[in-house]
Scaffold this active site. Structure first.
Site, PDB file in Angstrom:
ATOM      1  N   GLU A 124      -8.053   3.911   7.608  1.00 28.60           N
ATOM      2  CA  GLU A 124      -8.037   4.160   6.154  1.00 28.60           C
ATOM      3  C   GLU A 124      -9.354   4.682   5.581  1.00 28.60           C
ATOM      4  OE1 GLU A 124      -6.563   1.640   7.651  1.00 28.60           O
ATOM      5  OE2 GLU A 124      -4.466   1.902   7.115  1.00 28.60           O
ATOM      6  N   THR A 140       2.096   8.338   5.689  1.00 25.37           N
ATOM      7  CA  THR A 140       1.169   7.205   5.762  1.00 25.37           C
ATOM      8  C   THR A 140       0.669   6.984   7.183  1.00 25.37           C
ATOM      9  OG1 THR A 140       0.814   4.931   5.017  1.00 25.37           O
ATOM     10  CG2 THR A 140       2.903   5.380   6.124  1.00 25.37           C
ATOM     11  N   ASP A 178       0.781  -1.248   0.000  1.00 27.51           N
ATOM     12  CA  ASP A 178       0.000   0.000   0.000  1.00 27.51           C
ATOM     13  C   ASP A 178       0.811   1.296   0.000  1.00 27.51           C
ATOM     14  OD1 ASP A 178       0.797  -0.712   2.554  1.00 27.51           O
ATOM     15  OD2 ASP A 178      -1.143  -0.462   3.513  1.00 27.51           O
TER      16      ASP A 178
END
Ligand code: DMJ
Length: 572
Positions: free
Chosen positions: A392, A475, A278
């Site tokens: 997410e 992230t 990812d």
């Protein structure tokens, strides 16, 4: 022949009325409702954050993470990404991981007093000279990223801190940690080991297996550290690893999930956009935004097209073999839910919207997002039914709301907040869900709940912190400023995205992150024309064709109708 006036008049009617008739989304703003709702929801999220934070500070600090059911702690920095408990020195009291992860959230929620208190405590108490084997990727995104970001925020004069007390201690700590990472990169390929002992470096007989994200998503934190310290080593090793990884791609521009850092051979050829890969995609694009290097954009562009071509099936993304492009696993994993957020940054709003809707549908079905759902069998993965408070979906919801101002995303955020409070809130904090079918809880409050989940939900309802600032988020949700000084050179085609600037009238015209050239996965896909324009304009109206980008499913350039809507208007 019809008179010219008649044709012109007819076209005008067509251009003004038709876009409104065919405008496919219900994205009209409801200003009063939205403002009130956002305020109420913001306060709910603030309460959630402090419930998690206060319990951590009371029952776990300075250890790494809170166990909310037993009101105790775990020194999890050494467990991250690893199922076996590591040997830790007896006098080890943790690295205050959750506090480090909370720093930028505290400031975003306006608590500069607690931010400053935490910064000073960390400055005086943390050492990385410990005999602890840590996961390089996790330690990089959580600890190095948290420290670097907090250092930047602490030295930003707009944050109203008592500056006298802060003397760059977090940067000194970050540099110390960065130095401890360096031995991991000492391999024949330049690809770093997944594990490093903070005191002794790479351990004897250390595993040579790592993941694509593990060695391909270090550039933001390491690059920022180089910019701040003036020492190019950190950026150099991260870029070298990234280039090596990219050179290992298949002829289809696909990469696998796991590899050997010594031989440079792939171990697992199947890959997708979820676990193990990812943030590799995320960092290629964000590195381009942060450092302005065309090289990152070229890699990202090819990689993105390959993902859309080989993994995408309508709104879903399956996995495929990097060598053949043939589908391998038809699975939805909760980590994939970050993808629509990345697509918003890219400017591919229509695709982001359709995937996001599917993820939310699954969220609604189970109450939270299960870790793995088997698309081909339409059932949960038998052993991965958990939901560890992941961020997410909230992250993508935040990006989509910023880009569209469609109040539907506020409702999604509200539903996420309500589920979290209903299913995961306990007296001692927020607990992970062990099994989404029973909502049985697990004794773990992950630090990313404070770094990301609460932060993105808060920013969804109140983005005032971002006004007149230009950040990208790592992230792990740690903000880094997009600075001209950090750019190699500013590519002509690109104006760094700043969502908050986009809302101000000053910026009447902005290019999207990329005036995109994203081609569709397959031919013969249904033509789709989204009302979302690529930039965050509160009234959803465009002024010029350039603002509309390219339709993500047809690859045709969209234009701006006279009524101010982007679309594939035939006669414009
Ligand atoms: C976070 O630690 C980061 O977002 C990482 O990239 C993967 N996901 C976890 C939270 O789910």
């Amino acid at each position: 022949m019809l008179p010219r006036e008649f044709i012109v008049a007819w076209m005008l009617v067509f251009l003004v009325i038709l876009p409104n008739i065919f405008n496919p989304c219900s994205c009209q703003l409801e200003p009063r409702w939205a403002a009130k709702k956002r305020h109420v929801m913001r306060e709910k999220v603030r309460k959630m954050f402090y419930h998690a934070y206060d319990n951590y500070m009371t029952h776990a600090f300075p250890h790494d993470e809170l166990k909310p059911l037993t009101k105790s702690f775990t020194d999890s920095l050494s467990e991250l990404g690893n199922l076996r408990l590591e040997h830790l020195p007896q006098d080890y009291n943790g690295s205050a991981l959750t506090l480090i992860e909370s720093l930028s959230s505290l400031l975003i929620m306006g608590n500069s007093t607690e931010f400053e208190r935490a910064v000073l405590w960390l400055s005086q108490n943390i050492t990385f000279n410990v005999d602890a084997r840590v996961n390089l990727f996790e330690c990089n995104i959580r600890v190095l990223g948290g420290l670097v970001s907090a250092h930047i925020l602490a030295t930003d004069s707009t944050n109203r801190l008592v500056h006298g007390a802060y003397k760059n201690q977090l940067l000194i700590l970050a540099e110390d940690l960065g130095k401890r990472f360096l031995p991991a990169f000492n391999t024949p390929t330049g690809l770093p080991y997944a594990w490093i002992n903070l005191k002794y470096g790479v351990m004897v007989n250390e595993t040579t297996e790592t993941s694509t994200s593990g060695c391909g998503s270090l550039i933001l934190e390491m690059g920022a550290l180089s910019q701040l310290t003036g020492d190019p080593t950190y950026e150099y090793v991260a870029i070298r690893a990234l280039r090596k990884l990219w050179s290992m791609r298949s002829s289809l521009n696909l990469l696998g999930t796991t590899l050997d850092v010594v031989t440079g051979d792939w171990i697992e050829y199947s890959a997708g956009i979820g676990a193990g890969v990812d943030s590799f995609y995320e960092y290629l694009f964000k590195a381009h935004i942060l450092f302005g290097k065309e090289e990152f954009w070229r890699m990202f562009h090819s990689a993105y097209l390959a993902v859309q071509k080989y993994f995408r099936h309508g709104p879903w993304y399956h996995e495929a073999d990097m060598r053949t492009g043939k589908a391998t696993y038809w699975q939805l994993t909760s980590l994939q839910a970050f993808w629509p957020g990345l697509q918003v940054l890219v400017g591919d709003i229509a695709a982001a919207n359709s995937s996001h809707r599917e993820f939310f549908h699954v969220w609604e079905k189970f109450g939270v997002l299960p870790e793995r759902y088997l698309l081909d069998h339409q059932m949960l993965h038998p052993t991965e039914k958990y939901y560890p408070l992941r961020p997410e979906l909230a992250e993508s919801t935040f990006y989509l709301y910023q880009a569209t101002k469609d109040s539907w995303y506020l409702k999604v955020g509200e539903s996420i907040v309500n589920s979290l409070n209903l299913y995961t809130k306990v007296e001692g904090g927020f607990a992970s869900v062990k099994d989404v079918t029973t909502m049985q809880l697990e004794d773990h409050q992950h630090s990313f709940f404070l770094a990301e989940t609460c932060k993105y939900l808060y920013l969804l309802f109140d983005d005032s912190f971002l006004v007149d600032r230009n950040y990208i988020f790592t992230t792990e949700g740690h903000p880094l400023p997009v600075l001209r000084d950090w750019h190699d050179r500013l590519p002509e085609s690109y104006i760094p995205t700043n969502w908050s600037f986009a809302q101000s009238e000053k910026q009447a015209r902005r290019a999207s992150a990329m005036s995109l050239q994203v081609c569709p996965a397959n031919d013969n896909q249904q033509v789709e024309s989204a009302c979302h324009i690529t930039d965050a304009r509160a009234d959803h109206r465009c002024f010029t064709d350039e603002e509309c980008g390219v339709d993500s499913t047809t690859c045709r350039r969209r234009s701006c109708s006279m009524a101010g809507y982007c679309g594939l208007w035939l006669l414009v």
